[in-house]
Design a protein around this motif. Sequence first.
Motif, PDB file in Angstrom:
ATOM      1  N   CYS A 299      13.230 -18.282  18.659  1.00 17.33           N
ATOM      2  CA  CYS A 299      14.074 -17.621  17.657  1.00 17.33           C
ATOM      3  C   CYS A 299      14.991 -18.606  16.921  1.00 17.33           C
ATOM      4  O   CYS A 299      15.163 -18.519  15.704  1.00 17.33           O
ATOM      5  CB  CYS A 299      14.928 -16.540  18.316  1.00 17.33           C
ATOM      6  N   GLY A 310      15.838 -11.566  16.445  1.00 15.32           N
ATOM      7  CA  GLY A 310      15.171 -11.778  17.735  1.00 15.32           C
ATOM      8  C   GLY A 310      14.643 -10.502  18.368  1.00 15.32           C
ATOM      9  O   GLY A 310      14.204 -10.500  19.514  1.00 15.32           O
ATOM     10  N   THR A 326      13.112 -13.894  23.588  1.00 18.52           N
ATOM     11  CA  THR A 326      12.535 -13.334  22.366  1.00 18.52           C
ATOM     12  C   THR A 326      11.821 -12.021  22.710  1.00 18.52           C
ATOM     13  O   THR A 326      11.105 -11.956  23.712  1.00 18.52           O
ATOM     14  CB  THR A 326      11.514 -14.335  21.785  1.00 18.52           C
TER      15      THR A 326
END
Lengths: 367, 95
Positions: A299, A310, A326
């Motif tokens: 992310c 995210g 993530t």
Amino acid sequence: MTTPPPIAMLAELTHRCPLSCPYCSNPAQMASVDAELQTDEWARVFNEAAELGVLQLHLSGGEPASRRDLVELVRAARDAGLYTNLITSGIGLTEKRLHALDAAGLDHIQLSLQGTTPEMADEIGGYKGGFDRKMMVAGWIKEIGFPLTLNAVLHRKNLHQLPRALEIAQEMGARRIEVATVQFHGWALQNRDALMPTREQAIEATRIVTEARTALKGTLVIDYVPADYHSDYPKRCMGGWGQVGLNVAPDGEVLPCHAAQSIPHLTFDNVRDKALKDIWYAGAAFDAYRGTDWMPEPCASCDRKLKDFGGCRCQAMALLGDPNATDPVCVKSPHHIDLQARADAHARSDAPLVYRPQPPKVAEPAQ
Amino acid sequence: MIDATAIPTLPRGVRLHFDKVRDTWVLLAPERTVTLDMIGHAILSEVDGVRSFDDITAGLAEKYQAPRDQIAKDSAAFLRTLADRRFLDLMTEVA
């Protein structure tokens, strides 16, 4: 990044509900009836919210109509200057009560739809006669003239009813329909085997929505929440953690989203102890995932990080046991392929529905 | 474009609101908030459910000393976007 004031507040007035939908977004540990905020406490919270910058108030639950003081709460919300929206199954609303809500200034109603036939809707809601009652309520809503959004919750058992749901929305005079594929949080997590759509259903739903958006332009607005596990990019959960909205649970706990209590390391403030403003700007739970500083790779260096933040923290927790990861829905997550395989396996199961029970009347002693 | 005789109306549940915290006008609609710039606010302030699109744009052109066709074009685009989201009704008189 400076923190903006919140635009929206979800007030979960109670976790009580006549229905027991197996995908209920309420937490596994529900707030007891004796712990619910009182009328005057909610009124104070509405005023604090308006002063903080909240414009849109969503009265939800559970079933908000299970609160006997619902009309008073709507009046308090309008007095505070909030746009007031009632999110309901319709059960518990009478014609008389709807007129009282109208007089109190209720702005809009979002009515949930569990299925387009009595058989489907009553099986999913676990409440016999619920569909017929809902249709009566929808008739009164139309007569009074409340703006209406129909919220059709879809999953493997009822996705084939999507075309009929679009017709029902128009028959009810709704301006908008939310075509919401079940998100697997709360009670839905226990029902992934029973409810997970197949990949083919997810693709078909997207096709139907795309066509209907063109055909119904200017008549019916369609908001679409696609099947999460079958997607390639995660949802922009809550419009970003602590960016747009907040959620007040029935007992006054203030949450960044309705599933946040599933993340064990977070601690939550309560409106009984602290001002809403202090909770929003400085509360530990809001700080935890606000902005981008908390992000790991992939992310942190991703060009989509301000687009989806995210993904969903509660989903990372539920699927990976790590709320900092993530969202595995993302193609860039190392767990994405595994998740898609898991989704297909859930969709092949024939497990029965697990219904949501009622919250306890009295708080259980702390463990 | 919008028909000159159409009467723009804010339907029930859609209203102008001054947001004191952010110091701006907004349009409040079901579960949605639209932040208005000065032009958007100027146009919607003229929408009263009585006057036609033609009357409104003529009034705006005079008030802001601007070319009427430009005002009509900008107003139509703005109001059409709101209508597509069901935040505005365009009522046409029945012949």
